[in-house]
Scaffold this motif. Structure first.
Motif, short mmCIF file in Angstrom:
data_model
loop_
_atom_site.label_atom_id
_atom_site.label_comp_id
_atom_site.label_asym_id
_atom_site.label_seq_id
_atom_site.Cartn_x
_atom_site.Cartn_y
_atom_site.Cartn_z
N ARG A 1 7.41 -3.22 3.08
CA ARG A 1 7.24 -3.70 4.45
C ARG A 1 6.09 -2.97 5.13
O ARG A 1 5.29 -3.57 5.84
CB ARG A 1 8.54 -3.51 5.24
N VAL A 2 6.01 -1.66 4.91
CA VAL A 2 4.95 -0.87 5.53
C VAL A 2 3.58 -1.32 5.03
O VAL A 2 2.65 -1.56 5.80
CB VAL A 2 5.16 0.63 5.23
N THR A 3 3.45 -1.46 3.71
CA THR A 3 2.14 -1.81 3.15
C THR A 3 1.73 -3.24 3.51
O THR A 3 0.55 -3.52 3.74
CB THR A 3 2.15 -1.62 1.64
N LEU A 4 2.71 -4.16 3.57
CA LEU A 4 2.36 -5.52 3.96
C LEU A 4 1.96 -5.60 5.43
O LEU A 4 1.11 -6.42 5.80
CB LEU A 4 3.53 -6.46 3.68
N PRO B 1 -0.36 3.41 -1.34
CA PRO B 1 0.74 4.37 -1.14
C PRO B 1 1.51 4.08 0.14
O PRO B 1 0.96 3.56 1.11
CB PRO B 1 -0.01 5.72 -1.04
N ARG B 2 2.78 4.44 0.14
CA ARG B 2 3.63 4.20 1.30
C ARG B 2 3.24 5.12 2.45
O ARG B 2 2.60 6.15 2.25
CB ARG B 2 5.09 4.42 0.94
N TRP C 1 -6.09 10.47 0.18
CA TRP C 1 -6.61 9.37 -0.62
C TRP C 1 -5.99 9.29 -2.00
O TRP C 1 -6.32 8.40 -2.78
CB TRP C 1 -8.13 9.52 -0.79
N ARG C 2 -5.10 10.19 -2.32
CA ARG C 2 -4.56 10.24 -3.68
C ARG C 2 -3.87 8.92 -4.05
O ARG C 2 -3.05 8.41 -3.29
CB ARG C 2 -3.57 11.39 -3.81
N SER C 3 -4.22 8.37 -5.19
CA SER C 3 -3.63 7.15 -5.75
C SER C 3 -3.85 5.93 -4.86
O SER C 3 -3.10 4.95 -4.96
CB SER C 3 -2.12 7.32 -5.99
N ASP C 4 -4.85 5.97 -3.99
CA ASP C 4 -5.10 4.85 -3.10
C ASP C 4 -6.18 3.96 -3.71
O ASP C 4 -7.30 4.42 -3.98
CB ASP C 4 -5.56 5.35 -1.73
N PRO C 5 -5.89 2.66 -3.95
CA PRO C 5 -6.89 1.76 -4.54
C PRO C 5 -7.91 1.23 -3.53
O PRO C 5 -8.81 0.49 -3.91
CB PRO C 5 -6.03 0.61 -5.08
#
Length: 861
Positions: free
Chosen positions: A641-644, A700-701, A795-799
């Motif tokens: 929900r957060v990422t959308l 990431p969340r 920024w870790r693991s962020d595409p």
């Protein structure tokens, strides 16, 4: 369609029921008939998926607009509209097809196995490896894997809902054929497979299976409402604007295309496909974490859960109970050994050990499930408690021949006992409070049971009664019993259970232990895992009131423990909590727990240890049944929900920025030319914005995703999001784009109401286009969090950086590749305006930071 009967490559050789097929015979049959597979639920064919991308409601409106343009003598405008439809439709098709493929891969991972007898021993094989003449063992909770003729039954009842759609309870006798897709409601049976795969009744006629539809879920419904509202508003606004421009004297040829551009700009093109793909990716990540979602609605609903009801066995504990202590009237015996290995011994007084041998024999005879042999090795399988009984028998040196059992009275969740008639006696095992009242002498047993339960052991009572013949009813058999003793089963808490319980509470989720265990055992497990809390209620299932409102009031706290519940009690607890306003996730794997799982907002079932009926009724299947997997799935659901929301904020920011120039053109009656072309709107909507939106949707969340439950009724769009898009990000981007557009026109001598030269308009339009694209870069950075400044988010693991890189590359290509530049109708802006173009980045980030400082918190991430 009628099919020929399956030929028998075994050339009619008789199959002994007690021995089953041999391994080579089964392999030969499998090679001849093929795998035992029925048609999967109907998936949308690619060409239909492609067609739907060009025929949704907004696309149909654009087709109508193109047709009107052709009729009205505006072929260039018509072809421009067709281009919008085709490009956006192709992009939507690719994303939808991608998400559909992910869903297909996940469905193939669902666990499906069946118990058979091969080479004279019980084994467990994949359901698709079942062949004709296989001897199959069925028990309550199983899904019938093929058409099977029953050769032995014990109070066997099936429900044909999987075939007919009606929940009809059918009691079966020997010789009855039960059909693939039905479920075993009660009892046990043994039978021989007569048809498999497409030759079964389900394979020949399965409209329910082929056309079953799942709910779309709150996020998708929320998005559907948003898109429909946007399409209606866009169409109405564009029509009104076009009519108004005609009234003020703008020629139709000049007013038609900007009106269409306004309609296209107001609709977040590609957003539906982006959401579906993000949900599919979230489901894939959950599956990689051993939580298999059965439909996309479950991914969304997981993010709204506020109350979790869980059992103890297999979720809080390891789910591998092993007998460690046996109490008999002759004394207490300790059981040595490691895990489920049959090697071990009984240690204690000789009289007590001899009594424990008798107890172990009776307990194993009552346990039809729990073991099989493979490659000469004994391995546990099926019900863990029954496996523990067979381990105890092996360690006691008891030779158990299940063939000696003449009649079974299978376990029933209401009786909480299972019995078998063998060797002239009825052998009974079950919960102490269900067995001890039926025994003639139980001196010391209640105290021994309480002492075991206080130490966290699961307790079984075992009894026997000598009879000449087996009675027809279990109630007649299970009375006047002689108590043989008690078995204490150790099932230690999972090492990660306490951490997982804490994680669920950090998600804002309340927990309750709702279990069939003894009250003392349940409370001991709840305390050991940190689930129990001071002051939280501890109830017995029999103490639950009839009124659902009263149940909800009793359990409206964190850390409640409810023991000795029946499947109906579990369902009532779920409904009562829902009436209190909670979104309830219920975890259960029993054969009769399907009603509770279907009634829950999210039904969760164990993958391999649970019953088929539970898995078929659940929304989420745990390939690893521990609570850590449940907590991870709930966290992933909250995060989606957060990422959308991030992706939606980003896309709607672009919508505001792209629609504003057309509104300015309309408000000025055409005195100010549109700052964007229809091609530029399409390039932004389904081109340069696509990858950053996807990156935000799967990134990431948020830091608050582990703390705040979603507000009631709010899934994607709420007032906070609307204010941020329509009052901060969108206006800053739009005003800056109009400023750069106007500067280019003004410096080159344009006057109000004039029609600029084509080259000048192309340069000015290019400045506005570049400003919006760079503004979207800044918007993507701002949308990484709803509460923190862009530079405070790790920024870790962020595409996202890869998405922004692609966005800038596309901007460069749109200006330098002649075919693309010609299609957009713009060119590279003059050098003097580039400082203003680049200024959109710090301006938007500064405005967003100020907004976050002024209106802090209460955001999901």
């Amino acid at each position: 369609m009628t099919r020929e009967p399956q030929a028998d490559p075994l050339q009619g050789r008789p199959v002994p029921v007690r021995s089953g097929l041999t391994g080579p015979d089964a392999a030969r049959r499998l090679g001849h008939d093929g795998r035992n597979l029925v048609p999967p639920p109907q998936r949308t064919l690619p060409f239909l998926l492609l067609a739907s991308s060009f025929t949704h409601s907004f696309a149909l409106l654009l087709w109508a607009a193109a047709a009107l343009a052709f009729i009205g003598g505006l072929p260039e405008a018509a072809w421009a509209v067709v281009t919008v439809i085709v490009v956006s439709g192709l992009v939507g098709f690719v994303l939808d097809y991608w998400s559909d493929r992910i869903g297909q891969r996940l469905r193939r991972r669902a666990p499906a196995a069946v118990r058979v007898i091969r080479d004279g021993r019980q084994a467990r094989v994949n359901a698709d490896e079942l062949v004709v003449n296989d001897v199959v063992l069925l028990r309550a909770g199983d899904r019938v894997p093929a058409d099977i003729r029953l050769t032995e039954v014990h109070d066997f009842v099936v429900v044909e809902v999987g075939v007919t759609g009606m929940r009809e309870m059918l009691r079966c006798d020997e010789g009855t054929t039960v059909f693939a897709g039905t479920h075993v409601a009660a009892g046990e049976a043994e039978g021989v497979v007569v048809t498999t795969g497409m030759w079964t009744r389900l394979g020949q006629d399965s409209p329910l299976l082929r056309h079953a539809r799942r709910p779309s879920g709150p996020l998708v419904e929320n998005l559907r409402d948003l898109t429909a509202a946007a399409a209606a508003a866009a169409t109405g606004t564009a029509l009104v604007v076009f009519l108004l421009t005609l009234l003020v004297g703008v020629p139709p040829a000049e007013g038609f295309l900007p009106a269409v551009g306004l309609a296209v700009a107001l609709v977040p093109l590609g957003l539906r496909s982006i959401v579906h793909l993000c949900l599919a990716w979230a489901a894939q990540r959950m599956a990689d974490a051993h939580a298999l979602v059965r439909h996309s609605a479950a991914v969304q609903q997981l993010g709204t859960v506020t109350f979790l009801c869980i059992p103890a066995a297999g979720v809080l504990t390891r789910g591998e109970p092993v007998a460690v202590e046996v109490w008999t009237p002759e004394g207490t015996v300790q059981v040595t050994g490691t895990g489920y290995a049959p090697e071990g011994a009984l240690v204690g007084d000789a009289a007590a050990v001899a009594a424990a041998h008798d107890l172990a024999l009776s307990a194993a005879l009552c346990s039809s499930d729990g073991y099989f042999f493979t490659d000469g090795q004994w391995r546990p399988v099926g019900d863990p408690v029954e496996a523990a009984c067979h381990v105890l028998a092996a360690r006691a040196g008891v030779d158990v021949s299940l063939a000696a059992v003449e009649r079974r009275y299978p376990f029933d969740p209401h009786r909480r006992r299972a019995s078998a008639f063998a060797k002239g006696s009825v052998h009974v095992k079950g919960a102490p409070d269900a067995v001890l009242p039926r025994c003639r002498a139980v001196a010391g047993a209640a105290d021994a049971s309480a002492a075991m339960a206080d130490r966290g052991l699961r307790v079984l009572a075992v009894a026997r009664r000598d009879l000449a013949a087996p009675p027809e009813q279990a109630e007649d058999a299970e009375r006047d019993l002689t108590l043989l003793g008690l078995i204490g089963l150790a099932d230690p808490p999972r090492s990660d259970a306490r951490t997982a319980v804490t994680r669920c509470r950090r998600l804002g989720i309340r927990l309750a232990l709702v279990t069939g265990e003894d009250p003392r055992t349940a409370l001991a497990v709840a305390r050991a895992t940190g689930l129990a809390r001071p002051g939280a209620p501890v109830l017995h299932g029999a103490e639950l009131p009839d009124d659902l409102r009263e149940i909800g009031e009793l359990l409206d706290s964190d850390g409640a423990v409810v023991s000795r519940v029946t499947p109906e009690d579990r369902r009532r607890v779920t409904v009562a909590l829902q009436h209190r306003g909670y979104t309830v996730a219920t975890t259960a794997g029993g054969a009769a727990d399907d009603a509770a799982l279907r009634r829950a907002d999210v039904g969760i079932a164990p993958g391999y240890a649970g019953a088929d009926t539970a898995r078929d009724s659940a929304d989420l299947v745990l390939l690893d049944s521990g609570i850590a997997t449940v907590a991870a799935a709930l966290g992933a659901g909250r995060a989606i929900r957060v990422t959308l929301r991030r992706a939606l904020t980003y896309r709607l920011t672009g919508v505001v920025a792209m629609a504003t120039p057309f509104l300015v053109w309309a408000v000025t009656g055409g005195a100010v030319p549109p700052a964007l072309t229809l091609g530029q709107v399409l390039a932004i909507g389904v081109g340069v914005d696509l990858l950053p939106a996807l990156a935000l949707g799967v990134g990431p969340r948020g830091w608050r995703a582990l703390r705040d439950p979603p507000p009631d009724g709010e899934f994607l769009v709420d007032r906070r999001l609307a204010v941020r898009v329509g009052g901060v990000l969108g206006p800053v981007e739009a005003v800056t784009a109009l400023f750069t557009f106007g500067v280019v026109l003004w410096v080159n001598g344009w006057q109000w109401g004039q029609s600029p030269a084509p080259l000048l308009l192309a340069q000015a339009s290019g400045a506005a286009f570049a400003t919006i694209v760079l503004g979207q870069v800044a918007a993507a950075l701002a949308c990484r969090s709803e509460t923190r400044p862009f530079d405070a988010v790790p920024w870790r693991s962020d595409p996202l950086p890869r998405g922004l890189g692609a966005q800038l590359l596309l901007l460069w290509l749109f200006f330098t590749a002649p075919p693309l530049a010609g299609w957009l109708g713009s060119t590279v802006p003059p050098g003097f305006v580039w400082p203003g173009v680049v200024c959109v980045v710090p301006a938007l980030l500064a405005a967003d930071t100020i907004h976050k400082v002024v209106r802090p918190s209460q955001a999901p991430g």
